[in-house]
Design a protein around this motif. Structure first.
Motif, PDB file in Angstrom:
ATOM      1  N   LEU B  39       1.014  -1.238   0.103  1.00 17.20           N
ATOM      2  CA  LEU B  39       0.112  -0.103   0.113  1.00 17.20           C
ATOM      3  C   LEU B  39       1.020   1.261  -0.124  1.00 17.20           C
ATOM      4  N   LEU B  40       1.753   1.128   0.694  1.00 13.27           N
ATOM      5  CA  LEU B  40       2.969   2.346   0.753  1.00 13.27           C
ATOM      6  C   LEU B  40       3.488   2.350  -0.489  1.00 13.27           C
ATOM      7  N   ASN B  41       3.757   1.244  -1.278  1.00 16.80           N
ATOM      8  CA  ASN B  41       4.361   1.318  -2.653  1.00 16.80           C
ATOM      9  C   ASN B  41       3.254   2.018  -3.683  1.00 16.80           C
ATOM     10  N   ILE B  42       2.144   1.617  -3.547  1.00 14.09           N
ATOM     11  CA  ILE B  42       1.083   2.181  -4.513  1.00 14.09           C
ATOM     12  C   ILE B  42       1.178   3.960  -4.301  1.00 14.09           C
ATOM     13  N   LEU B  43       1.109   4.139  -2.726  1.00 15.30           N
ATOM     14  CA  LEU B  43       1.011   5.695  -2.537  1.00 15.30           C
ATOM     15  C   LEU B  43       2.223   6.349  -3.100  1.00 15.30           C
ATOM     16  N   ASN B  44       3.292   5.708  -2.881  1.00 19.44           N
ATOM     17  CA  ASN B  44       4.682   6.481  -3.249  1.00 19.44           C
ATOM     18  C   ASN B  44       4.593   6.423  -4.581  1.00 19.44           C
ATOM     19  N   GLN B  45       4.493   5.460  -5.528  1.00 23.88           N
ATOM     20  CA  GLN B  45       4.525   5.557  -6.981  1.00 23.88           C
ATOM     21  C   GLN B  45       3.610   6.592  -7.602  1.00 23.88           C
ATOM     22  N   ASN B  46       2.590   6.659  -7.009  1.00 23.09           N
ATOM     23  CA  ASN B  46       1.489   7.838  -7.427  1.00 23.09           C
ATOM     24  C   ASN B  46       1.384   8.929  -6.857  1.00 23.09           C
TER      25      ASN B  46
END
Lengths: 326, 313
Positions: B39-46
């Protein structure tokens, strides 16, 4: 009176460019704002200057229709003695190439052959002067076999494949080749296949996502250095020591050569765009001048070093420099 | 009658409903999806795109369109990388939003001074900005492998990526500006009925200029984060971001005709689209179906939203 003639002659020279040039060569770049195409054009320019020709570049904007129209327009202008094309659509552009051939003018293709068979360098459009390219399957086979060699003592050996984009026929060929070669070895497990779209950012995002679902990666196999550069960042962020993994890129761009020399990457399948452009220009000049022409040139065997570049290859060739910047 | 509140709820929160449905589906399909790192990865990427979409919300609410933010992103990317290499990495990161702000301001001034629709004007300026990015970078990548440059894109604070904190703060500031300040009310008024706003004493052109300046600032800020993350500046960065940002704003429920909208909606719109990409990569699904799926999800969100509207009529 004589003064008038001299002025007229000077004006004529000024308007027509170099009065001593044997003719002008059109280079149709897939896109001119692109490191690979710029390097190819540099090769064209250098060889053209050495042989006494002028050159002009046309920006295909990565658009097949734009490039098709450019070839027709340039042919209609009647100002060019020869043509070199880096096709955006290797099948669709055949119609424009046939028009050039019908007009009796020499045309060479670089990077890809013109015609449906991507692996054949033999003329698929009758009359084409030269095909100067790297067939995708042999190169991809070399890359996959290098991964197999790395994996020989590992069981399982977990591999992630990062391909350019599946919408491109040449990338599909490469991916099929990777999968076919790797599938012949039971110890090799392909964890995931991602698309990098030849972009560091997309490569980074794809690899980050794939690492959420996959761990214990041993090797990453990519057909392009740009996307591998992004994937490397994702691997580092996930806690991998990249030097411990087997990292295979594609292109031999400057960032890959630097990474190989620093020991971060293990290999890259080379493209030599400058040499490729120069060889294409040489064949066009030969055709114009009635000299012998090489119709099919396989760039896997024509570069300054071997096609699969490793640190050992670079150590043996310390003066080698990447032919293009990304 | 009893269906009315339900339909109204669907209309108002269509984007959130779709996010919940996708989260449930992806959780059932993959053990790796509903994890804190992912979830942190998704937030970070976007986060960069969400920052741009948040600012684009103000432009669209005020009745405009900014098709140049992708190109401003590219200028910010190559400027920050070039300055980081040749001057100072911190200065490079700082200058990206400043350059973005100036280009956004230029957009606003061109649109109001020439009295042309922002759609047309920003097509022209996007070409100018993209051309500038190519000239600055000479069409090549500018690698910047320096810790002093990559900290904002890769660093964490309290276990959460800095980019997510930046997004959170930026979105909260814009929400506050839009809902709690007189400037925010003017933005809504200009987008709702420009003539009425002008008659009531609002300097509509100044409001429009400010919204484009904020969009430019956001694009520059987003480019600093993204460039820092990949440690590389490139003129092709941000390609297509303008349409993704606009799509996210509209998908979130902000009116394409202006006058109505909210920042959180656009951020939610970005993450709805992001979930699809993440799901495809995690599930190792065939990317040939990605566009098809994205289209179906957008259609579903529009369908849910319009169901409420039809009932209202």
């Amino acid at each position: 009176m004589s003064r008038t003639i001299v002025v007229a002659m000077l004006m004529s020279i000024a308007l027509s460019g170099n009065a001593f040039a044997k003719g002008k060569i059109a280079y149709f770049a897939a896109a001119s704002q692109n490191g690979f195409n710029q390097a190819t054009y540099e090769g064209v320019q250098e060889m053209a200057a050495a042989r006494g020709y002028e050159t002009e570049v046309f920006d295909g904007q990565f658009d097949a229709a734009v490039q098709f129209a450019q070839v027709e327009d340039v042919l209609a202008s009647g100002n060019f003695a020869g043509y070199i094309i880096a096709p955006n659509d290797n099948v669709g552009i055949a119609g424009a190439v046939e028009q050039v051939i019908a007009a009796g003018q020499p045309i060479a293709t670089v990077l890809f052959p013109i015609g449906p068979e991507m692996n054949s360098l033999e003329p698929q459009v009758p009359g084409i002067t030269a095909t100067v390219a790297s067939p995708p399957v042999p190169g991809a086979t070399l890359q996959a076999e290098a991964v197999v060699e790395f994996c020989v003592d590992k069981n399982p050996c977990n591999v992630i494949i990062l391909i350019g984009a599946k919408i491109f026929p040449f990338d599909n060929l490469r991916l099929e080749t990777y999968q076919t070669v790797l599938a012949q070895h039971d110890n090799i497990k392909v964890l995931a296949v991602g698309e990098g779209y030849y972009s560091p950012e997309t490569g980074l995002n794809a690899m980050t996502d794939m690492l959420q679902a996959n761990s214990d990666v041993h090797a990453v196999l990519s057909n392009a250095d740009q996307q591998m550069a992004g994937a490397e960042i994702a691997l580092e962020a996930a806690g991998y020591n990249v030097s411990d993994l087997y990292i295979m890129g594609g292109g031999a761009a400057d960032i890959a050569i630097e990474a190989l020399r620093e020991g971060r990457w293990d290999a890259t399948l080379a493209y030599f765009p400058k040499t490729m452009g120069a060889l294409a220009m040489e064949q066009i000049a030969n055709a114009i001048e009635g000299k012998p022409v090489r119709n099919a040139i396989n760039m896997d065997f024509e570069g300054p070093v071997q096609a699969l570049i490793t640190k050992e290859v670079l150590n043996a060739n310390p003066d080698f420099e990447a032919e293009w910047q990304q | 009658m009893t269906y009315v509140p339900v339909l109204r709820f669907c209309q108002t929160y269509a984007v959130l409903i779709m996010i919940v449905l996708l989260v449930i589906a992806l959780t059932l399909l993959s053990d790796s999806f509903l994890t804190v790192p992912n979830l942190l990865n998704i937030l970070n990427q976007n986060a960069p795109l969400a920052i741009m979409a948040a600012a684009m919300t103000l432009v669209i609410i005020a009745g405009g369109f900014d098709l140049s933010v992708g190109s401003i992103f590219a200028v910010g990317a190559v400027c920050s990388a070039w300055l980081a290499l040749n001057v100072n990495p911190y200065f490079g990161l700082l200058m990206a939003p400043v350059v973005g702000l100036l280009l956004g301001l230029m957009n606003g001034i061109v649109i109001t001074a020439l009295n042309v629709h922002s759609f047309l004007a920003t097509i022209a300026t996007s070409l100018i900005f993209k051309g500038a990015a190519i000239v600055i970078s000479d069409g090549r990548l500018i690698p910047v492998r320096m810790d002093a440059f990559t900290w904002i894109g890769r660093g964490k604070l309290g276990g959460v990526f800095l980019s997510i904190w930046v997004l959170l703060v930026f979105a909260l500031i814009l929400t506050f500006v839009l809902t709690r300040t007189s400037f925010g009310r003017k933005v809504l008024a200009v987008g709702g009925n420009a003539d009425a706003a002008i008659l009531s004493g609002i300097r509509a052109n100044r409001v429009r200029i400010a919204t484009f300046a904020i969009a430019g600032l956001a694009a520059g800020l987003a480019s600093a984060i993204a460039t820092s993350r990949i440690s590389m500046g490139q003129a092709s960065a941000g390609t297509g971001f303008e349409l993704q940002a606009i799509a996210a704003v509209i998908l979130g429920g902000t009116s394409i005709f202006g006058g109505v909208g909210a920042v959180w909606r656009s951020v939610a719109g970005v993450f709805l689209l992001a979930l699809i990409n993440n799901g495809f990569n995690i599930l190792n699904a065939d990317p040939f179906y990605r566009d098809l799926t994205t289209g179906l999800v957008i259609l579903a969100a529009i369908g849910i939203s319009s169901a409420g509207k039809k009932r209202d009529h």
